[in-house]
Write an enzyme that holds these catalytic residues in place. Sequence first.
Site, short mmCIF file in Angstrom:
data_model
loop_
_atom_site.label_atom_id
_atom_site.label_comp_id
_atom_site.label_asym_id
_atom_site.label_seq_id
_atom_site.Cartn_x
_atom_site.Cartn_y
_atom_site.Cartn_z
N THR A 1 0.83 -1.20 0.00
CA THR A 1 0.00 0.00 0.00
C THR A 1 0.86 1.25 0.00
OG1 THR A 1 -1.84 -1.07 1.09
CG2 THR A 1 -1.58 1.26 1.56
N GLY B 1 -5.00 -5.10 7.10
CA GLY B 1 -6.06 -4.12 7.29
C GLY B 1 -7.11 -4.48 8.32
N THR C 1 -0.27 1.09 6.73
CA THR C 1 -0.12 -0.06 5.84
C THR C 1 0.03 -1.30 6.69
OG1 THR C 1 1.29 -1.17 4.21
CG2 THR C 1 2.39 0.39 5.67
N GLY C 2 -0.55 -2.41 6.25
CA GLY C 2 -0.44 -3.64 7.02
C GLY C 2 -1.68 -4.49 6.85
N GLY D 1 -10.27 -3.14 2.99
CA GLY D 1 -9.30 -3.08 4.08
C GLY D 1 -9.38 -1.77 4.84
N ASP D 2 -8.32 -1.48 5.55
CA ASP D 2 -8.30 -0.27 6.39
C ASP D 2 -8.04 1.01 5.59
OD1 ASP D 2 -5.69 -1.39 5.90
OD2 ASP D 2 -4.90 0.17 7.21
#
Length: 312
Positions: free
Chosen positions: A177, A231, A228-229, A207-208
Amino acid sequence: MTLTSEKRWSIAIHGGAGTMRPEIMDETMQADYKAALSAALDAGVAVLEAGGRAMDAVTAAVIALEDDPHFNAARGAVFTYNGINELDAAVMDGRTRAAGAASGLRHVRNPVTLARAVMEAGPHVFLSGAGAEEFGRDHGIETCDPDWFATPERWRQLEELKAKKLGWFDVDLKYGTVGAVACDGEGHVAAATSTGGLTGKRWGRIGDSPVIGAGTYADDRSCAVSATGAGEFFIREGVAHEIGARMRLAGESAQQAADTVIGEVGALGGDGGVIVAAPDGSTAFAFNTPGMYRGRADSTGLREVAIFAARH
Ligand code: ASP
């Protein structure tokens, strides 16, 4: 003649966090990523150096990252399990806390530009799928053929995930991301995030990144955050809003708040990282993965791009 003090600006960007380590990334690959990050940083810095707004700086930086196939956003986005690119993006302006987000895009060349149009040209904050794309067309947002996003490397990653039957979360995930946060010379902050999501995600999964308060948030009273990660964990923690709330209500610094909240994501079982820009011009990075593609610059001359955590 009176000399006015230079107005302090700053910008930080990320291109995703993950399991990148020096032993699995050769020098050429590292140099490629650093050049790509540097070009995006330049795009944002040019806006701020010219006295432009934080919102324009983060938009410019994210467009550069979206167009670059190294990263999982727009061109170079990861594939859903059934082999399509579905893109999400969000922006938020700390001056007014105006925000715009869009998810499930398949034909919008630069999803961050659609998120921005949602923020600026309509009454809503979050649009999805065909409705979001129609809104974009009505507002002159550039569309493209889905082939523009697809790259052989992302297809290979999907095949690998399917072959390993790893389930939803690949232990070797390299989140890609992209995001940017900035503070302009007037002390206003802004955030932007754009993503293809996670390799092998179920179609329709969000996602987030486009969720305001989770992957993206900006508030002049505290800071701007892009995440980022994994989500799902970032949504459950309300990461971006939580970092701002800790700064505003508990008086924590950007670094303290970011470290604490990423620690809490880790305690839930999630991996990833954040970038933060505060109205005083300070910036912070925090991540619990071996690396995060990142860069930052400010008006005092600070300039860095990095991949690995200091301990690597
Ligand atoms: N946070 C993104 C998502 O869950 C993935 C990433 O950071 O690469 O959609």
